[in-house]
Design a protein around this motif. Structure first.
Motif, mmCIF file in Angstrom:
data_model
loop_
_atom_site.group_PDB
_atom_site.id
_atom_site.type_symbol
_atom_site.label_atom_id
_atom_site.label_comp_id
_atom_site.label_asym_id
_atom_site.label_seq_id
_atom_site.Cartn_x
_atom_site.Cartn_y
_atom_site.Cartn_z
ATOM 1 N N TRP A 117 0.819 -1.203 0.000
ATOM 2 C CA TRP A 117 0.000 0.000 0.000
ATOM 3 C C TRP A 117 0.856 1.257 0.000
ATOM 4 N N ASP A 118 0.432 2.220 -0.814
ATOM 5 C CA ASP A 118 1.062 3.528 -0.898
ATOM 6 C C ASP A 118 0.544 4.368 0.272
ATOM 7 N N LYS A 119 1.449 4.801 1.128
ATOM 8 C CA LYS A 119 1.033 5.528 2.330
ATOM 9 C C LYS A 119 0.212 6.771 1.998
ATOM 10 N N ASN A 120 0.505 7.400 0.873
ATOM 11 C CA ASN A 120 -0.216 8.607 0.496
ATOM 12 C C ASN A 120 -1.678 8.340 0.158
ATOM 13 N N LYS A 121 -2.016 7.099 -0.147
ATOM 14 C CA LYS A 121 -3.378 6.758 -0.560
ATOM 15 C C LYS A 121 -4.224 6.228 0.593
ATOM 16 N N HIS A 122 -3.720 6.336 1.807
ATOM 17 C CA HIS A 122 -4.438 5.873 2.988
ATOM 18 C C HIS A 122 -4.418 6.988 4.043
ATOM 19 N N PRO A 123 -5.344 6.955 5.005
ATOM 20 C CA PRO A 123 -5.496 8.103 5.924
ATOM 21 C C PRO A 123 -4.444 8.205 7.028
ATOM 22 N N HIS A 124 -3.178 8.107 6.641
ATOM 23 C CA HIS A 124 -2.079 8.352 7.578
ATOM 24 C C HIS A 124 -1.832 9.857 7.698
ATOM 25 N N PRO A 125 -1.275 10.315 8.808
ATOM 26 C CA PRO A 125 -0.841 11.710 8.879
ATOM 27 C C PRO A 125 0.241 11.976 7.830
ATOM 28 N N PRO A 126 0.325 13.194 7.320
ATOM 29 C CA PRO A 126 1.328 13.500 6.286
ATOM 30 C C PRO A 126 2.745 13.417 6.812
ATOM 31 N N GLU A 127 3.674 12.975 5.934
ATOM 32 C CA GLU A 127 5.097 12.915 6.270
ATOM 33 C C GLU A 127 5.916 13.489 5.124
ATOM 34 N N ALA A 128 7.162 13.815 5.422
ATOM 35 C CA ALA A 128 8.006 14.469 4.430
ATOM 36 C C ALA A 128 8.291 13.568 3.232
ATOM 37 N N PHE A 129 8.506 12.284 3.468
ATOM 38 C CA PHE A 129 8.881 11.379 2.394
ATOM 39 C C PHE A 129 7.721 10.490 1.982
ATOM 40 N N HIS A 130 7.878 9.892 0.827
ATOM 41 C CA HIS A 130 6.874 8.991 0.249
ATOM 42 C C HIS A 130 7.233 7.555 0.641
ATOM 43 N N TYR A 131 6.247 6.789 1.137
ATOM 44 C CA TYR A 131 6.505 5.427 1.610
ATOM 45 C C TYR A 131 5.593 4.412 0.941
ATOM 46 N N TYR A 132 6.148 3.235 0.667
ATOM 47 C CA TYR A 132 5.350 2.049 0.366
ATOM 48 C C TYR A 132 5.357 1.181 1.621
ATOM 49 N N LYS A 133 4.205 0.601 1.954
ATOM 50 C CA LYS A 133 4.089 -0.243 3.137
ATOM 51 C C LYS A 133 3.775 -1.674 2.699
ATOM 52 N N LEU A 134 4.646 -2.609 3.099
ATOM 53 C CA LEU A 134 4.480 -4.024 2.773
ATOM 54 C C LEU A 134 3.917 -4.760 3.991
ATOM 55 N N PHE A 135 2.748 -5.358 3.824
ATOM 56 C CA PHE A 135 2.126 -6.129 4.901
ATOM 57 C C PHE A 135 2.340 -7.615 4.609
ATOM 58 N N ILE A 136 3.116 -8.264 5.480
ATOM 59 C CA ILE A 136 3.553 -9.633 5.238
ATOM 60 C C ILE A 136 2.968 -10.557 6.297
ATOM 61 N N GLN A 137 2.217 -11.554 5.837
ATOM 62 C CA GLN A 137 1.670 -12.543 6.772
ATOM 63 C C GLN A 137 2.783 -13.436 7.288
ATOM 64 N N CYS A 138 2.763 -13.693 8.593
ATOM 65 C CA CYS A 138 3.800 -14.516 9.215
ATOM 66 C C CYS A 138 3.167 -15.514 10.176
ATOM 67 N N GLU A 139 3.930 -16.533 10.511
ATOM 68 C CA GLU A 139 3.502 -17.525 11.496
ATOM 69 C C GLU A 139 4.543 -17.596 12.611
ATOM 70 N N ILE A 140 4.068 -17.695 13.838
ATOM 71 C CA ILE A 140 4.960 -17.818 14.987
ATOM 72 C C ILE A 140 5.486 -19.253 15.070
ATOM 73 N N ILE A 141 6.797 -19.390 15.204
ATOM 74 C CA ILE A 141 7.399 -20.721 15.298
ATOM 75 C C ILE A 141 8.156 -20.906 16.610
ATOM 76 N N GLY A 142 8.185 -19.876 17.422
ATOM 77 C CA GLY A 142 8.909 -19.980 18.685
ATOM 78 C C GLY A 142 8.982 -18.647 19.388
ATOM 79 N N GLY A 143 9.824 -18.586 20.407
ATOM 80 C CA GLY A 143 9.969 -17.369 21.193
ATOM 81 C C GLY A 143 8.842 -17.196 22.182
ATOM 82 N N GLN A 144 8.832 -16.061 22.849
ATOM 83 C CA GLN A 144 7.794 -15.731 23.815
ATOM 84 C C GLN A 144 7.601 -14.227 23.826
ATOM 85 N N PRO A 145 6.418 -13.759 24.258
ATOM 86 C CA PRO A 145 6.161 -12.317 24.219
ATOM 87 C C PRO A 145 7.102 -11.528 25.126
#
Length: 205
Positions: free
Chosen positions: A130-158
């Motif tokens: 998603w292009d940050k400029n095309k969604h209701p984020h507050p304005p920022e100086a630079f242009h950003y692309y946002k990558l949303f990546i599905q992941c699965e937990i395989i270990g660790g703890q909170p």
């Protein structure tokens, strides 16, 4: 949400930076520096940022300008989504952050999830670009692309990290106060929709 002034400021900044990177003519360099100053003035006029802060941001970026990349980890368990509380604004976000040089998108999100939530995770699918400029984020100086990546937990703890103060899973009906620079409610709701349709293709602007 549309910020026409933001698009103008970013385009002027990008053109001036590219010009400064490749121009050899002293008069052209002066013109590009003036364009960069104008883009900074536009940002100051429409945001709460100080001129020096914007100048520092612009001066630290050199070469041909392209959109910056932000990755966000999307982890569902029992119809709830993993979120972390940001110390910076005391609001919630998906674990993630700006991509580091030398790491792939997958490597970046594995690192960010571990640092911000304590979990070990593996990426499984790119859900959205998603292009940050095309969604209701507050304005920022630079242009950003946002990558949303599905992941699965395989270990660790909170475990909270340097930038986070809490870790929780939230249902779609219980979305907390969000860190709007990082993620907005419409994106979270769309991610829930995707979670109910595993065959849905990657979304992009």
């Amino acid at each position: 949400m549309s910020y026409q002034w933001l698009e103008w400021a970013q385009r002027i900044q990008a053109l001036s930076q590219s010009g400064l990177a490749f121009s050899k003519d002293i008069y052209d360099i002066e013109r590009y520096e003036e364009l960069r100053r104008i883009s900074a003035e536009i940002m100051v006029e429409h945001t709460e940022l100080e001129m020096q802060k914007i100048k520092d941001l612009f001066l630290s970026d050199t070469g041909y300008q392209t959109p910056k990349v932000d990755v966000r980890g999307v982890i569902f368990q029992d119809d709830k989504i993993l979120m972390v509380k940001e110390k910076l604004d005391d609001r919630w976000s998906l674990p993630g952050g700006f991509c580091d040089i030398g790491l792939s998108a997958s490597e970046n999100i594995i690192k960010e999830i571990k640092e911000e939530s304590g979990y070990d995770a593996v990426p499984t699918k790119l859900l959205a670009v998603w292009d940050k400029n095309k969604h209701p984020h507050p304005p920022e100086a630079f242009h950003y692309y946002k990558l949303f990546i599905q992941c699965e937990i395989i270990g660790g703890q909170p475990l909270t990290g340097i930038e986070t103060s809490d870790i929780q899973f939230f249902s779609e009906s219980d979305i907390p106060s969000l860190s709007a620079n990082r993620v907005v409610e419409s994106q979270i709701k769309t991610l829930f929709e995707i979670s109910r349709d595993p065959n849905k293709e990657t979304l992009f602007d």
